[in-house]
Design a protein around this motif. Sequence first.
Motif, short mmCIF file in Angstrom:
data_model
loop_
_atom_site.label_atom_id
_atom_site.label_comp_id
_atom_site.label_asym_id
_atom_site.label_seq_id
_atom_site.Cartn_x
_atom_site.Cartn_y
_atom_site.Cartn_z
N GLU A 58 0.84 -1.20 0.00
CA GLU A 58 0.00 0.00 0.00
C GLU A 58 0.87 1.25 0.00
OE1 GLU A 58 -3.98 1.50 2.37
OE2 GLU A 58 -2.53 0.20 3.36
N GLY A 59 0.44 2.27 -0.77
CA GLY A 59 1.19 3.51 -0.84
C GLY A 59 2.16 3.58 -2.00
N LYS A 60 2.45 2.46 -2.64
CA LYS A 60 3.39 2.45 -3.77
C LYS A 60 2.68 2.92 -5.05
CE LYS A 60 6.96 0.45 -1.74
NZ LYS A 60 8.31 1.00 -1.71
N LEU A 61 3.49 3.05 -6.07
CA LEU A 61 2.96 3.39 -7.40
C LEU A 61 2.76 2.08 -8.17
CD1 LEU A 61 2.21 5.33 -9.63
CD2 LEU A 61 4.60 5.52 -10.22
N ALA A 62 1.52 1.72 -8.44
CA ALA A 62 1.19 0.49 -9.18
C ALA A 62 0.83 0.85 -10.61
CB ALA A 62 0.05 -0.25 -8.51
N PHE A 63 1.19 -0.03 -11.52
CA PHE A 63 0.85 0.22 -12.92
C PHE A 63 0.78 -1.09 -13.67
CE2 PHE A 63 5.39 -0.05 -12.93
CZ PHE A 63 5.73 -0.61 -14.14
N PHE A 64 -0.08 -1.10 -14.70
CA PHE A 64 -0.18 -2.20 -15.64
C PHE A 64 0.31 -1.69 -17.00
CE2 PHE A 64 -3.70 -3.46 -12.71
CZ PHE A 64 -3.06 -4.58 -12.20
N ARG A 65 1.06 -2.53 -17.72
CA ARG A 65 1.61 -2.13 -19.01
C ARG A 65 1.21 -3.15 -20.06
NH1 ARG A 65 7.08 -2.16 -21.43
NH2 ARG A 65 7.78 -3.44 -19.69
N LYS A 91 -4.37 7.14 -13.81
CA LYS A 91 -3.74 7.90 -14.88
C LYS A 91 -3.47 6.95 -16.04
CE LYS A 91 0.25 10.81 -16.00
NZ LYS A 91 1.53 11.36 -15.51
N ILE A 92 -4.07 7.24 -17.21
CA ILE A 92 -3.90 6.41 -18.41
C ILE A 92 -2.88 7.08 -19.31
CG2 ILE A 92 -5.03 5.41 -20.41
CD1 ILE A 92 -7.60 5.29 -18.80
N VAL A 93 -1.80 6.36 -19.63
CA VAL A 93 -0.67 6.92 -20.37
C VAL A 93 -0.51 6.16 -21.68
CG1 VAL A 93 1.79 7.43 -20.31
CG2 VAL A 93 0.45 7.55 -18.21
N ASP A 94 -0.34 6.91 -22.77
CA ASP A 94 -0.03 6.34 -24.09
C ASP A 94 1.44 6.64 -24.36
OD1 ASP A 94 0.21 5.46 -26.64
OD2 ASP A 94 -1.33 6.75 -27.51
N GLU A 95 2.31 5.60 -24.27
CA GLU A 95 3.74 5.78 -24.44
C GLU A 95 4.15 5.81 -25.91
OE1 GLU A 95 6.06 6.28 -22.29
OE2 GLU A 95 4.98 6.05 -20.41
N GLY A 96 3.25 5.52 -26.82
CA GLY A 96 3.60 5.43 -28.23
C GLY A 96 4.09 4.04 -28.58
N LEU A 400 8.09 2.84 -13.96
CA LEU A 400 6.97 2.87 -14.90
C LEU A 400 7.39 3.14 -16.33
CD1 LEU A 400 4.37 4.88 -12.80
CD2 LEU A 400 4.55 2.42 -13.06
N LYS A 401 8.62 3.61 -16.52
CA LYS A 401 9.08 3.95 -17.85
C LYS A 401 9.74 2.76 -18.51
CE LYS A 401 7.96 8.31 -17.27
NZ LYS A 401 6.92 8.97 -18.07
N SER A 402 9.58 2.67 -19.80
CA SER A 402 10.23 1.60 -20.55
C SER A 402 10.36 2.02 -22.00
CB SER A 402 9.41 0.29 -20.46
OG SER A 402 8.18 0.44 -21.14
N CYS A 403 11.28 1.40 -22.69
CA CYS A 403 11.41 1.57 -24.13
C CYS A 403 11.87 0.24 -24.70
CB CYS A 403 12.40 2.69 -24.48
SG CYS A 403 14.07 2.43 -23.85
N SER A 404 11.51 -0.03 -25.93
CA SER A 404 11.79 -1.34 -26.52
C SER A 404 12.21 -1.15 -27.98
CB SER A 404 10.58 -2.26 -26.42
OG SER A 404 9.48 -1.70 -27.10
N ALA A 405 12.84 -2.19 -28.50
CA ALA A 405 13.28 -2.19 -29.90
C ALA A 405 13.42 -3.63 -30.35
CB ALA A 405 14.60 -1.42 -30.07
#
Length: 1337
Positions: A58-65, A91-96, A400-405
Amino acid sequence: MFKIRRSKEEEPTAPGQVRIKVKSMVPGVMITQHVEELPEGMTNPDFTRKPIALTIQEGKLAFFRAIVVGTPTPTVTWMRNNGEITEERYKIVDEGAGEYQLQMPGVSSDLADTYKCCARNEYGTAFVTVTLNVIEVGFKKARAMQESRTAVRETPEDFKKALKNKVNMAAKADKKPEIDDKFWELLLSADKKDYESICAPYGITDFRGMLKKLSEKKMEREEEQSKVVERLCNLKPIELKPGGGAEFELEMSLKDPTSKIFLFKDGVMVPFDLETEIKHGLKQVGKKFVFSINGVDQDDAGLYQVEVDGVKIFSTEFKPPPVDFLVKLEDVKAEEREDAMFQCVVSQPMKRISWLGKTVALEQGEKYDILVSEDMLIHSLVVKDCLVVEQGIYAAVIALKSCSAWLIVEADKDPATKGKKKVRKTTRAGGGGADILKIAEEQQAKLMQDREELIARARAEAAAAAEAAARAAAEKAEALNAGEATTDEVEEIKEEGVKVEKTAEPKKEGEAPAELEEEEEVEPTEERRKRVRTGPLVPDTVIDPGVYFTAGMSDVTAIIGTDAELVCKLSSEDCEAFWYKDGKEITASDDICIVKDGNFRKLMIKNCKEDDAGKYRCEADGRKTEASLCVDDPPRINPDDLTEFMKPVVIKTGKEASFELSFVGREPMKIQWYNEGEELFEESHTRIERSSTNSRLVLTKCQRKITGEIKIKIKNECGTTEAITQLVVLDRPTPPMGPVDIIESNATCIDIKWKNPRDDGGSPITDYILERQQIGRNSRKKLGKIGPEAKYRDTDVDHGRKYCYHIRAETDQGTSDLMETDDIQAGTKAYPGPPSIPKIESAFKDCINLAWYAPTNTGGTDILGYNIEKRKKGSNLWGFVHPADQPIRGKTHACKDVVEGLEYEFRISAINISGAGEASAPSEFVFARDPKEPPGQVIDLKVTDSTYTTLSLGWTKPTEEEGVRDEAKGYFVELRPAENPEWSRCNSSPIIVTSFTIIGLKSMAMYWVRVVATNEGGDGEPQELDNYIIAMPPPVRPQFTDKKSKNFIVMKAGNSARVNYNFVASPVPTIKWLKDGLPVGKNVTVSNTDNSSQLMIPSSERQDTGIYTIIVKNMVGQETSSVEIRVTDDPKPPGPVELEENVLGTVTVCWDPSPDEKKDDRLHYMITKRDSVKCTWQTVADHLFNNKYTIINIMPGTQYKFRVYTKNDMGLSEPSESPFWEVKKIKETFSLNLPKSKTCSFDTPPSFSVPLKKHNSPESYECYMTCAVTGIPRPHVTWYRNNISLNTNTNYFISNTCGVCSMVILKVGPNDDGEYMVTAENSVGRVDCSTKLVVEG
């Protein structure tokens, strides 16, 4: 605020859309296609990476990707199972690049739920579900547990009171919200200047109440801390370090040095160690404790607390700075067996980031190198020795940040290396190069500038705060001097920490100014509060603070025998400093040197002894600073003894070796001896002697195998030291190693070589000793010593003889055992083996070019040349293509002795000194003609047959066009699954026929197929089918194959009923069973296969009776079939039977109906009789559907008995018997009175004594109609249906027995429904009787 549909709501389907389930390439993803066929180039939405279930504190930053693909680009929505997703909590984020995130900052327990991610475009929908679990930890969990332990069950009276005061209690609760314990923990360890920033996030506005409660908590905390800590100061909150870590520190003196220190994060204890390589570390320097966090990432955010023996000492909150990618990963294209590098640049220094390859976490190892630059901004992943199977998506992840190739590996298509192991390449693909370095340097400079600005701002704020405090103090002092200050104002000044100095008292020598002295708490008394000073409290002039320490001393640890130095710094160069040890003043001596170097004051202690350890103090102008000197005495070795010990010990096998070393150090000491890293213990051949200053190792009966490193390790509480030497045990060498290589073997000499011994015994090889034995003789010839080289050329041999050699190695320690060679023959002709099959490099009308490889077996000698032979197709004669005495020297040849248009094959044999060897296998046939052009596309490519695993193709050979397209000599069939972009060939060699069957397909999978024609000129253009093919048989409308299937089945209740139907259909149909037009119940089991279906009722009951229909349907059509199942049981007998006489000579039998009559509509009755004359039972009537029947021809004086049976599809019931029936014969006296004779007529008109009754009969059952007619003369009876005579109709059975007329309809049908009439007519008259028959369908 936006609102997203909850996941339980049904997703509507637009009119005209369909729902086709499509398999996803990721397990757990459900895809629904809304169109029958996808347009070309369009795809359904799908997930290449689905969200992963998460369990978080509890209290952490949770996210689904999630990463979504599809054409056109899908729209992604998020839903939860119980509740709504609002922008206040989510918060809904579109990373591209198709990557979407659902973020939940500060997750709480009410967000724990099942979430759904849905991707939708106009052709389909894909969705996946994921679960979020939230763990309550820290203060909330502790408070909840405390409340559960201290909870008291309410009594009914308490509950009533609570109901009355519910409104008031709720209002009070709203007025005073509960403050989190975390808030007070932060305030207790924070500076006053930070109070406002701490209160803001918690919404605290009542600062006066907060300060009052804080002072109470501080007093409670200080009381608790005084139990375990003597002194606590210099509390520094946690801050980020340039190296990518974080630190916070404090100074404290423990009452008990053995007290245990604990570190908590968000209420959960975390492990730490004195080593800083682990995640959390602790470093203690004197009284200073420094806690460190290595490799900071976003998960390290939280409240950190230090406890000593369960008492809270210090709390600080850590909020790491946000990190993002400045340069993201780029796609890398690498060749097979080449290294590939991915690089990215982050915005903040980080020791490491997470790397994923195909959604799997990657670690440093043989396959991957994870690199970080010195400034910790550039992070690299090197994939070593790339293979085709490693192609895929690689990602870098920071919280929460990521990048891929993509990593694209191009396979090596060189035909020369096909089937062979590829050579690893030394080149490296990918990498950012100079641009990434430039961006990293710019970011580093920006970070340094931000850091300097932050430090400058902090210093400016501190200076401004000090200036404001001094100004406020001066203003209040002026007010007091003017006599305007009251007692309350004086007390207020004291509370704020302003020192009031008496001007009348002069400052004593060496005394520090009052402003810089340590405050001493003085208990305020009533008298002090009432005193009013008449003079000024603060002097008008500023008093010089004097000399003070600008840098204090730090604790020092020195090794005994070395020099130690204690240093401090004063604000003035001219002030004298005095040094004390354990309270006693010390002066300069031979071992102690006091140095004055500008503002620095140094105390240098030479050749430290244990007595020098203690607490040292430096005093100057009334100021003082203290530090401790700790003198350690680790194990130490004299350098001369160490040099002597390090000399290698060389002994012979079986002898004794001893190692001895002297040392000094603080006792107790632990001494360990090692041989090649393995610790030695006391054994039969190992003896270890230990003392406080010496240790000796003795090894007896040493063997060669213990040769190696000997190490001694000495350890005490102050440190560890090691010394290493070498032990060499000399022994005889091992035998030389085989096998023996034969360099040359001919009629005059044998030249051989071998390998040196595996172990030379510690001494170099001086000679090899050889003996030779001729095969067939017992004697051996000594060839003697030949020197240290492992080869020998024997020229004393006889042609054709075989020899065996014995070889020994000799060193200074002795001679090895012998090595015996195989038999070697001198002068034997050894022909070479066959070369490789000749390869046709090119062919022309006047020349054919050949190439080949040398044979692997050369026969022990050099190859002198090659013979090339050719043969025409259809001929058995081989001929040389060159003069027989002029062999070909190279491995290529241009054969010009050919005739245009003929077909040839070639073979090659190698020649050595012994002659020509075996010929190679012949080459493939080749025409002597100019090169051909590739063929064109095949014609009329079509599918001739298909199943779920095979596909048959047929085509017509391509047309020829001279000079443009030549004749096709074979065909390749290529296949590509719909989801794979690469084609694969189904046949390794070209086929000649124009048809092919592909096997091993996946059922209902989609494939693309094409055919390529080929000839000597190469492959032509492929011909592809117009559309993809689904692995399934040709469409077939469902048809039932059972020729003799039953349409009526009778089952006994309780038994199992089975109905089987076999059919043919393609594709596999859907099967549906109905009972009386409705779906079958749960008690019915249906088993389906691809070509059959079975319905089973395990335990049938009467209510299972009905008409069962099977519907078999596929995309081509449907077929139905029905069967009637009648479930019945053995019939129960009818009720009591009664007899009555209505007409003379007849008896009417009546009985109560059977209990099964209402349950079974096919139930009927049968009557039998037995008379006293025949004494046998005879059937009187059958198929009776009523409960009464009249029996005729009852003879007076005869005794009758009747039985009535119930009858159904299962058979007869037990009978119900009637009582005995008998009509007595009346015997009268015969008298004859002859009257006067008259003419008399006995004729009577016909009449119905028993009329017809109305009948209701089920379809396909029998119907029995009866009536009784009297009349003289006997009337003629005619039956009518709808006024049509039935007497001549053979479908009706009509009888007239003694006036009882009956008609039987054997099988009632719909056409039998109507009005029936009986007409009785004689010479006297006519009478009619009618009834109706109702047929129940």
